[in-house]
Design a protein around this motif. Structure first.
Motif, short mmCIF file in Angstrom:
data_model
loop_
_atom_site.label_atom_id
_atom_site.label_comp_id
_atom_site.label_asym_id
_atom_site.label_seq_id
_atom_site.Cartn_x
_atom_site.Cartn_y
_atom_site.Cartn_z
N VAL A 1 0.85 -1.20 0.00
CA VAL A 1 0.00 0.00 0.00
C VAL A 1 0.88 1.25 0.00
CG1 VAL A 1 -1.70 1.33 1.33
CG2 VAL A 1 -1.97 -1.14 1.07
N ASP A 2 1.92 1.25 0.83
CA ASP A 2 2.86 2.39 0.87
C ASP A 2 3.55 2.57 -0.47
OD1 ASP A 2 2.22 2.86 3.51
OD2 ASP A 2 3.99 1.82 4.30
N LEU A 3 3.97 1.48 -1.07
CA LEU A 3 4.65 1.56 -2.37
C LEU A 3 3.74 2.15 -3.43
CD1 LEU A 3 7.10 0.81 -4.19
CD2 LEU A 3 5.95 -1.36 -4.59
N PHE A 4 2.49 1.69 -3.47
CA PHE A 4 1.55 2.22 -4.46
C PHE A 4 1.23 3.69 -4.21
CE2 PHE A 4 0.65 -2.13 -5.81
CZ PHE A 4 0.49 -1.94 -7.17
N SER A 5 1.22 4.12 -2.96
CA SER A 5 0.91 5.52 -2.68
C SER A 5 2.08 6.43 -3.05
CB SER A 5 0.51 5.72 -1.23
OG SER A 5 1.61 5.42 -0.39
N ARG A 6 3.30 5.91 -3.04
CA ARG A 6 4.48 6.72 -3.37
C ARG A 6 4.83 6.70 -4.85
NH1 ARG A 6 6.92 3.57 0.67
NH2 ARG A 6 8.29 2.78 -0.94
N THR A 7 4.40 5.67 -5.55
CA THR A 7 4.79 5.49 -6.95
C THR A 7 3.89 6.29 -7.87
OG1 THR A 7 5.52 3.25 -6.42
CG2 THR A 7 5.22 3.76 -8.74
N GLN A 8 4.51 6.98 -8.83
CA GLN A 8 3.76 7.70 -9.86
C GLN A 8 3.31 6.70 -10.92
OE1 GLN A 8 2.97 10.97 -9.72
NE2 GLN A 8 3.92 10.88 -7.70
N ARG A 9 2.12 6.95 -11.47
CA ARG A 9 1.56 6.05 -12.48
C ARG A 9 2.51 5.88 -13.67
NH1 ARG A 9 -4.54 7.45 -13.71
NH2 ARG A 9 -3.51 7.91 -15.65
N SER A 10 3.16 6.95 -14.09
CA SER A 10 4.00 6.89 -15.28
C SER A 10 5.32 6.16 -15.02
CB SER A 10 4.29 8.29 -15.80
OG SER A 10 4.95 9.05 -14.80
N GLN A 11 5.67 5.95 -13.76
CA GLN A 11 6.94 5.30 -13.42
C GLN A 11 6.79 3.81 -13.16
OE1 GLN A 11 7.99 7.33 -9.86
NE2 GLN A 11 8.74 9.17 -10.90
N ALA A 12 5.59 3.29 -13.15
CA ALA A 12 5.35 1.92 -12.71
C ALA A 12 5.95 0.91 -13.68
CB ALA A 12 3.86 1.67 -12.55
N LYS A 13 6.62 -0.09 -13.11
CA LYS A 13 7.21 -1.18 -13.88
C LYS A 13 7.05 -2.48 -13.10
CE LYS A 13 10.69 1.63 -16.10
NZ LYS A 13 12.05 1.76 -16.52
N PRO B 1 1.12 0.28 -18.29
CA PRO B 1 0.32 1.48 -18.57
C PRO B 1 -0.36 2.00 -17.29
CG PRO B 1 -0.59 -0.45 -19.68
CD PRO B 1 0.62 -0.90 -18.95
N PRO B 2 -0.65 3.31 -17.26
CA PRO B 2 -1.28 3.90 -16.07
C PRO B 2 -2.59 3.23 -15.68
CG PRO B 2 -0.56 5.62 -17.58
CD PRO B 2 -0.34 4.32 -18.27
N GLU B 3 -3.37 2.77 -16.66
CA GLU B 3 -4.64 2.13 -16.35
C GLU B 3 -4.43 0.84 -15.56
OE1 GLU B 3 -4.93 4.61 -19.99
OE2 GLU B 3 -3.61 2.97 -19.43
N LEU B 4 -3.44 0.06 -15.95
CA LEU B 4 -3.14 -1.18 -15.23
C LEU B 4 -2.61 -0.87 -13.83
CD1 LEU B 4 -2.95 -4.22 -15.08
CD2 LEU B 4 -0.75 -4.09 -16.25
N PHE B 5 -1.80 0.18 -13.72
CA PHE B 5 -1.30 0.59 -12.41
C PHE B 5 -2.46 0.91 -11.47
CE2 PHE B 5 0.01 3.87 -9.39
CZ PHE B 5 1.08 3.24 -8.78
N GLU B 6 -3.48 1.64 -11.97
CA GLU B 6 -4.64 1.99 -11.15
C GLU B 6 -5.43 0.75 -10.72
OE1 GLU B 6 -5.23 4.84 -9.70
OE2 GLU B 6 -3.45 5.64 -10.70
N VAL B 7 -5.53 -0.23 -11.62
CA VAL B 7 -6.21 -1.48 -11.27
C VAL B 7 -5.45 -2.20 -10.16
CG1 VAL B 7 -6.82 -3.80 -12.10
CG2 VAL B 7 -7.33 -1.79 -13.51
N LEU B 8 -4.14 -2.29 -10.30
CA LEU B 8 -3.33 -2.95 -9.28
C LEU B 8 -3.41 -2.21 -7.95
CD1 LEU B 8 -0.17 -3.86 -11.40
CD2 LEU B 8 -1.97 -5.41 -10.59
N ARG B 9 -3.41 -0.88 -7.99
CA ARG B 9 -3.53 -0.09 -6.76
C ARG B 9 -4.87 -0.38 -6.08
NH1 ARG B 9 -1.93 5.84 -5.78
NH2 ARG B 9 -1.62 5.87 -8.02
#
Length: 151
Positions: free
Chosen positions: A21-33, A45-53
């Protein structure tokens, strides 16, 4: 429907997910890998990042998560459970034309996307009704009248 796109419900893990949860709150959508098993880095992609969050947040709160495609077919009981209503209430909504459905044989079937559309329409109607009630109450100065106790 292939096994990969079939509905699947996953219960939260026994251990805490605070680090995720902390990692997802600190990570920017465009930086996710993602890091693959052999160490390769894959941008997501940002959409997948939001789903994972959303999945991690729900599971951290002890909620089970179901991932299903919008074209998933539901039984009336599954749809009723998702809406939080009884099956007879759902059947009445179907018969009233509120939610589209198919009846290839004896049993009604509906699409998840149609159910989600109905949920959005219902939420929007409730919000409009609440806004109207607030406006009427303000116009009638009912908020002012309730500041003193009624005896």
């Amino acid at each position: 429907m292939s096994a990969e796109s079939a509905e699947r419900t996953v219960l939260p893990p026994a251990g805490p997910l605070d680090n995720l949860v902390d990692l997802f709150s600190r990570t920017q959508r465009s930086q996710a890998k993602l890091v693959g098993p052999s160490g390769e880095h894959i941008s997501i992609p940002p959409e997948l990042f939001e789903v994972l969050r959303a999945v991690v947040t729900a599971m951290a709160n002890g909620q089970a998560v179901t991932v299903a495609p919008h074209n998933q077919t539901l039984t009336t009981q599954e749809a009723a459970d998702l809406l939080g209503v009884s099956r007879p209430t759902l059947v009445r909504l179907l018969e009233d034309g509120e939610i589209p459905f198919e009846q290839p044989g004896r049993h009604r079937r509906l699409l998840l996307r149609d159910l989600l559309d109905y949920q959005d329409r219902r939420r929007h109607r409730r919000r409009e009704a609440l806004d109207e009630l607030v406006e009427l109450s303000e116009d009638a100065d009912l908020y002012e009248n309730t500041t003193t106790p009624i005896s």
